[in-house]
Scaffold this motif. Structure first.
Motif, mmCIF file in Angstrom:
data_model
loop_
_atom_site.group_PDB
_atom_site.id
_atom_site.type_symbol
_atom_site.label_atom_id
_atom_site.label_comp_id
_atom_site.label_asym_id
_atom_site.label_seq_id
_atom_site.Cartn_x
_atom_site.Cartn_y
_atom_site.Cartn_z
ATOM 1 N N ALA A 180 0.459 -1.226 -0.050
ATOM 2 C CA ALA A 180 -0.423 -0.099 0.293
ATOM 3 C C ALA A 180 0.976 1.506 0.175
ATOM 4 N N ALA A 181 1.710 1.034 0.739
ATOM 5 C CA ALA A 181 2.905 2.421 1.065
ATOM 6 C C ALA A 181 3.584 2.417 -0.610
ATOM 7 N N THR A 182 3.900 0.894 -1.331
ATOM 8 C CA THR A 182 4.622 2.114 -2.689
ATOM 9 C C THR A 182 3.528 2.550 -3.328
ATOM 10 N N ILE A 183 2.313 2.384 -3.296
ATOM 11 C CA ILE A 183 1.439 2.759 -4.235
ATOM 12 C C ILE A 183 0.925 3.804 -4.122
ATOM 13 N N ILE A 184 1.075 4.184 -3.061
ATOM 14 C CA ILE A 184 1.162 5.547 -2.391
ATOM 15 C C ILE A 184 2.043 6.819 -2.700
ATOM 16 N N THR A 185 3.051 5.942 -3.321
ATOM 17 C CA THR A 185 4.522 6.927 -3.562
ATOM 18 C C THR A 185 4.165 7.206 -4.631
ATOM 19 N N LYS A 186 3.770 6.181 -4.912
ATOM 20 C CA LYS A 186 3.993 6.124 -7.150
ATOM 21 C C LYS A 186 2.589 6.835 -6.999
ATOM 22 N N ALA A 187 1.382 6.676 -6.505
ATOM 23 C CA ALA A 187 0.906 8.246 -6.995
ATOM 24 C C ALA A 187 1.001 8.827 -7.142
ATOM 25 N N MET A 188 2.046 9.674 -5.246
ATOM 26 C CA MET A 188 2.168 11.246 -5.047
ATOM 27 C C MET A 188 3.169 11.546 -6.601
ATOM 28 N N ILE A 239 -2.724 13.757 -0.722
ATOM 29 C CA ILE A 239 -2.967 14.033 0.214
ATOM 30 C C ILE A 239 -4.123 14.861 0.225
ATOM 31 N N GLU A 240 -4.738 16.437 -0.476
ATOM 32 C CA GLU A 240 -5.339 16.762 -0.522
ATOM 33 C C GLU A 240 -6.842 16.360 -0.042
ATOM 34 N N VAL A 241 -6.359 14.982 -1.318
ATOM 35 C CA VAL A 241 -8.399 14.210 -1.143
ATOM 36 C C VAL A 241 -8.186 14.166 -0.070
ATOM 37 N N ARG A 242 -7.350 13.200 0.984
ATOM 38 C CA ARG A 242 -7.387 12.288 2.681
ATOM 39 C C ARG A 242 -7.651 12.929 2.520
ATOM 40 N N ARG A 243 -6.677 14.452 3.169
ATOM 41 C CA ARG A 243 -7.546 15.340 4.265
ATOM 42 C C ARG A 243 -8.960 15.818 3.960
ATOM 43 N N ASP A 259 -11.014 14.624 2.739
ATOM 44 C CA ASP A 259 -12.132 12.806 3.229
ATOM 45 C C ASP A 259 -11.585 12.321 4.743
ATOM 46 N N ALA A 260 -10.983 12.917 5.357
ATOM 47 C CA ALA A 260 -10.526 12.814 6.841
ATOM 48 C C ALA A 260 -11.649 14.405 7.236
ATOM 49 N N ALA A 261 -11.405 15.355 6.660
ATOM 50 C CA ALA A 261 -12.332 16.468 7.535
ATOM 51 C C ALA A 261 -14.021 16.044 7.102
ATOM 52 N N LYS A 262 -14.351 15.588 5.902
ATOM 53 C CA LYS A 262 -15.513 15.475 5.921
ATOM 54 C C LYS A 262 -16.480 14.558 7.240
ATOM 55 N N GLU A 263 -15.218 13.045 6.918
ATOM 56 C CA GLU A 263 -15.744 12.055 8.693
ATOM 57 C C GLU A 263 -16.065 13.290 9.361
ATOM 58 N N ILE A 264 -15.238 13.429 9.972
ATOM 59 C CA ILE A 264 -14.733 14.523 11.147
ATOM 60 C C ILE A 264 -16.463 15.638 11.713
ATOM 61 N N ALA A 265 -16.959 16.008 10.426
ATOM 62 C CA ALA A 265 -17.346 17.301 10.554
ATOM 63 C C ALA A 265 -18.889 16.452 10.381
ATOM 64 N N GLN A 266 -19.211 14.303 9.795
ATOM 65 C CA GLN A 266 -20.539 14.017 9.697
ATOM 66 C C GLN A 266 -20.174 13.725 11.840
ATOM 67 N N LYS A 267 -18.918 13.018 12.093
ATOM 68 C CA LYS A 267 -19.379 12.598 13.503
ATOM 69 C C LYS A 267 -19.667 13.724 14.814
ATOM 70 N N LEU A 268 -18.988 15.611 14.241
ATOM 71 C CA LEU A 268 -19.392 16.042 14.798
ATOM 72 C C LEU A 268 -20.679 16.190 15.029
ATOM 73 N N ALA A 269 -21.247 16.588 13.682
ATOM 74 C CA ALA A 269 -22.599 17.016 13.551
ATOM 75 C C ALA A 269 -23.870 15.903 14.185
ATOM 76 N N LYS A 270 -23.607 15.604 14.562
ATOM 77 C CA LYS A 270 -23.850 14.109 14.929
ATOM 78 C C LYS A 270 -24.890 14.424 17.357
ATOM 79 N N GLY A 271 -23.246 15.112 17.188
ATOM 80 C CA GLY A 271 -23.130 15.325 18.642
ATOM 81 C C GLY A 271 -24.001 16.687 18.773
#
Length: 281
Positions: A220-228, A236-240, A242-254
């Protein structure tokens, strides 16, 4: 009248003497028995055997000896050693009977208690000779073979003494305390070996799983390195995001989450970021 009484008494005496004489001249052989005859005038035991029924004898001169010829059981115990020097306590059950045609010779040589004289001695002899050819464990695993060999040898030895053995079986077989403790120790060691083998197999499976997991992570690390290398920081921006969306969804339920928007500073163009507060009621 006196003559009549005298004749009656004479007749009664004659009948008594006659009955005694007849009773002394006959004897009975019951079922399951045979008789051999001792004759003082003809040199001792006669060679013929009397069968069941009523027979005549010559009083004083001849004497019948009644012998039981039915099949009888006998138990023969013995303590002997095995091939690997283990002591074993063994018992045999023997069904035996005398050879009818050889009863005169049997009585002449051994008497009426011939079973007491013969069976214990030949039984112990055969047991010691056969058991000494097997190890202690073989006596358990090859019990049928051992029993058959003992039976064969006992039949041969019994025939020498004019005895017929209809059946021979091992009824009791135990070993000494040392051997029993050795068996218990062996079983414990075998169970411990199986447990250790299981532990080794489990460790091997865990090792294989760890190697597989590491290989997957490396791939998996090799694939990520080649993609970068191809797309730069876009992945990295796409992963950031996605992570922000996931955090926002969890906070919205609180229910106790409050958002404070950021404002611009007094004289500059910069603005402060918003804040998320967790408010306790």
């Amino acid at each position: 009248m006196d003559k009549v009484l005298s004749r009656i008494s004479t007749a009664a005496g004659a009948l008594t003497i006659g009955a005694f004489t007849v009773n002394s001249c006959i004897y009975n052989v019951d079922g399951g028995e045979r008789a051999v005859m001792f004759d003082t005038l003809r040199g001792g035991i006669l060679p013929d055997v009397r069968n069941e029924g009523t027979h005549f004898i010559i009083p004083v001169v001849q004497k019948p000896i009644i012998i039981d010829v039915r099949t009888k059981p006998r138990e023969i115990p013995s303590v002997t050693g095995t091939k690997d020097l283990q002591m074993v306590n063994i018992k045999l059950r023997v069904l035996w009977r005398p050879v009818i045609e050889k009863l005169p010779q049997l009585y002449r040589e051994l008497g009426t208690d011939f079973d007491e004289r013969v069976l214990p001695s030949i039984g112990n002899e055969v047991l010691k000779s056969v058991v000494a050819q097997y190890n202690a464990e073989e006596l358990l695993s090859k019990r049928a073979e051992v029993s058959n060999r003992i039976k064969t040898e006992l039949i041969k030895r019994g025939a020498h003494f004019h005895l017929t053995l209809d059946d021979v079986a091992i009824t009791h077989l135990t070993f000494g305390r040392e051997f029993m403790r050795a068996i218990e120790s062996k079983q414990v060691a075998f169970q411990e070996a199986e447990r250790q083998q299981y532990v080794v197999q489990r460790a091997e499976q865990e090792r294989i799983a760890s190697v597989t997991r590491a290989e997957g992570e490396a791939e998996a690390a090799t694939i990520i390195t080649k993609a970068m290398e191809k797309t730069g920081n876009a992945i990295i921006e796409v992963r950031r995001i996605d992570a922000a969306k996931e955090i926002a969804q969890k906070l919205a339920k609180g229910r106790n989450i409050t958002y404070l928007p950021g404002g611009s500073s007094g004289g500059g163009d910069g603005s402060s970021p918003g804040l998320l507060l967790s408010v306790d009621k």
